[in-house]
Design a protein around this motif. Sequence first.
Motif, short mmCIF file in Angstrom:
data_model
loop_
_atom_site.label_atom_id
_atom_site.label_comp_id
_atom_site.label_asym_id
_atom_site.label_seq_id
_atom_site.Cartn_x
_atom_site.Cartn_y
_atom_site.Cartn_z
N HIS A 74 0.89 -1.16 0.00
CA HIS A 74 0.00 0.00 0.00
C HIS A 74 0.93 1.21 0.00
O HIS A 74 1.58 1.49 1.01
CB HIS A 74 -0.89 -0.02 1.25
N VAL A 75 1.00 1.92 -1.10
CA VAL A 75 2.02 2.97 -1.23
C VAL A 75 1.84 4.11 -0.24
O VAL A 75 2.76 4.89 -0.01
CB VAL A 75 2.06 3.54 -2.66
N GLY A 76 0.65 4.19 0.37
CA GLY A 76 0.42 5.22 1.37
C GLY A 76 1.01 4.89 2.73
O GLY A 76 0.98 5.73 3.63
N LYS A 77 1.57 3.70 2.88
CA LYS A 77 2.15 3.26 4.15
C LYS A 77 3.66 3.14 4.02
O LYS A 77 4.17 2.42 3.16
CB LYS A 77 1.56 1.91 4.56
N ALA A 78 4.37 3.83 4.91
CA ALA A 78 5.84 3.85 4.85
C ALA A 78 6.43 2.46 4.96
O ALA A 78 7.38 2.12 4.23
CB ALA A 78 6.40 4.75 5.94
N ASP A 93 -7.29 15.03 1.02
CA ASP A 93 -6.08 14.45 1.63
C ASP A 93 -5.79 13.06 1.09
O ASP A 93 -4.63 12.72 0.82
CB ASP A 93 -6.24 14.38 3.16
N LYS A 94 -6.82 12.26 0.92
CA LYS A 94 -6.62 10.89 0.44
C LYS A 94 -6.10 10.87 -1.00
O LYS A 94 -5.13 10.17 -1.31
CB LYS A 94 -7.93 10.10 0.52
N ILE A 95 -6.74 11.65 -1.87
CA ILE A 95 -6.36 11.63 -3.28
C ILE A 95 -4.97 12.21 -3.49
O ILE A 95 -4.13 11.62 -4.18
CB ILE A 95 -7.41 12.39 -4.13
N LEU A 96 -4.69 13.35 -2.88
CA LEU A 96 -3.36 13.94 -3.03
C LEU A 96 -2.30 13.12 -2.31
O LEU A 96 -1.16 13.01 -2.77
CB LEU A 96 -3.37 15.38 -2.52
N GLY A 97 -2.69 12.51 -1.18
CA GLY A 97 -1.75 11.70 -0.42
C GLY A 97 -1.26 10.48 -1.17
O GLY A 97 -0.06 10.18 -1.19
N ILE A 98 -2.19 9.77 -1.82
CA ILE A 98 -1.81 8.57 -2.57
C ILE A 98 -1.22 8.93 -3.92
O ILE A 98 -0.17 8.42 -4.32
CB ILE A 98 -3.03 7.64 -2.77
N ASN A 99 -1.87 9.81 -4.65
CA ASN A 99 -1.46 10.08 -6.03
C ASN A 99 -0.19 10.92 -6.13
O ASN A 99 0.58 10.74 -7.09
CB ASN A 99 -2.59 10.78 -6.78
N VAL A 100 0.04 11.81 -5.17
CA VAL A 100 1.18 12.71 -5.28
C VAL A 100 2.24 12.45 -4.20
O VAL A 100 3.39 12.11 -4.51
CB VAL A 100 0.73 14.19 -5.21
N THR A 101 1.83 12.58 -2.94
CA THR A 101 2.81 12.44 -1.85
C THR A 101 3.45 11.06 -1.84
O THR A 101 4.67 10.93 -1.73
CB THR A 101 2.15 12.72 -0.49
N ALA A 102 2.63 10.01 -1.97
CA ALA A 102 3.18 8.65 -1.95
C ALA A 102 4.09 8.40 -3.14
O ALA A 102 5.09 7.67 -3.03
CB ALA A 102 2.04 7.63 -1.92
N THR A 103 3.78 9.00 -4.29
CA THR A 103 4.65 8.87 -5.46
C THR A 103 6.02 9.49 -5.18
O THR A 103 7.06 8.90 -5.50
CB THR A 103 4.02 9.57 -6.68
N ALA A 104 6.03 10.66 -4.56
CA ALA A 104 7.29 11.31 -4.22
C ALA A 104 8.08 10.48 -3.22
O ALA A 104 9.30 10.29 -3.36
CB ALA A 104 7.02 12.71 -3.67
N LEU A 105 7.39 9.97 -2.21
CA LEU A 105 8.08 9.20 -1.16
C LEU A 105 8.56 7.84 -1.68
O LEU A 105 9.61 7.36 -1.28
CB LEU A 105 7.14 9.01 0.04
N MET A 106 7.78 7.24 -2.59
CA MET A 106 8.21 5.97 -3.19
C MET A 106 9.48 6.20 -4.01
O MET A 106 10.40 5.37 -4.00
CB MET A 106 7.09 5.42 -4.07
N THR A 107 9.52 7.32 -4.70
CA THR A 107 10.70 7.63 -5.50
C THR A 107 11.93 7.84 -4.62
O THR A 107 13.00 7.27 -4.87
CB THR A 107 10.46 8.88 -6.37
N THR A 108 11.78 8.63 -3.59
CA THR A 108 12.94 8.90 -2.72
C THR A 108 13.38 7.64 -1.99
O THR A 108 14.56 7.51 -1.64
CB THR A 108 12.63 10.01 -1.71
N ALA A 109 12.47 6.69 -1.80
CA ALA A 109 12.84 5.44 -1.12
C ALA A 109 13.79 4.59 -1.96
O ALA A 109 14.60 3.83 -1.41
CB ALA A 109 11.58 4.64 -0.80
N VAL A 110 13.70 4.70 -3.30
CA VAL A 110 14.57 3.89 -4.15
C VAL A 110 15.88 4.59 -4.50
O VAL A 110 16.81 3.93 -5.00
CB VAL A 110 13.87 3.46 -5.46
N VAL A 111 15.97 5.88 -4.24
CA VAL A 111 17.16 6.63 -4.64
C VAL A 111 18.46 6.04 -4.08
O VAL A 111 19.43 5.85 -4.84
CB VAL A 111 17.03 8.12 -4.26
N PRO A 112 18.55 5.73 -2.78
CA PRO A 112 19.81 5.18 -2.27
C PRO A 112 20.22 3.88 -2.97
O PRO A 112 21.42 3.66 -3.22
CB PRO A 112 19.51 4.93 -0.79
#
Length: 279
Positions: A90-94, A136-155
């Motif tokens: 669930h991309v909304g969960k760290a 909050d739900k739509i922006l959280g999943i569609n935008v924020t989670a996309t940004a956080l998923m991306t930064t998670a793979v950077v290292p």
Amino acid sequence: MQKAGLLFGACAQTWKSMRMASSSVARRNPLENKVALVTASTEGIGFAIARRLAQDGAHVVLSSRKQQKVDKAVAELQREGLSVTGTVCHVGKAEDRQRLVATAVNLHGGVDILVSNAAVNPFFGDVVDVTEEMWDKILGINVTATALMTTAVVPEMEKRGGGSVVIVASIGAYNMTSGMVPYNVSKTALLGLTKSLAVELAPRNIRVNCLAPGLIKTSFSRSLWEDQATLEKLKAAMQIKRIGKPEDCAGIVSFLCSEDASYITGETVVVAGGMPSRL
């Protein structure tokens, strides 16, 4: 002298044949031994992308919010002889984002490719009826989670010398559909996120591009193509007078993740049958 000329010609022809064979192999497997994560990839566009990346040589880790869907999708692609595994995410969960990255690292040693496809659209109606929680739900999943998923793979991408990210937006980022304000806004935001991340991650040799699908026949877009009148109205705005298939998106994503696109970053490719796409 004549024999030497013939020998040289034969050697040249052999070398040319070897180069052509090598090039052919490379083009048949442009993503050979790359490791790819694809979110929301057990059906529709995400599934088609996962299949194509695996067909092009990548080791692909599928993900979805439901284990049953993951198991079914993995089994189908493995029957085709493709290198595919999967995990619940669930991309909304760290913790789920971390587990998805860890799965790729543990199984394949790293991450080269991320395709961020997860999105939600639980609202259709008048903008004055959109609640704060819905925004909050739509922006959280569609935008924020996309940004956080991306930064998670950077290292992990940095450890392998770089990588490629493809963010899946929508033609809705350009052509605003009435009744879908929060969704349209979230997809427009992804165009900006793509350009911002491309700038930030270029020094790390990580390219970031975006795909904007038009009307593609998936369960997610069912309300748009099941109604014949709505479908005909949408087709009238297209140059190619048909509804798209998930596979129409998959090859573009594979290209963007390959060395053939090594000089492309920060761009959005619209796959919408010629539907106008101007902000």
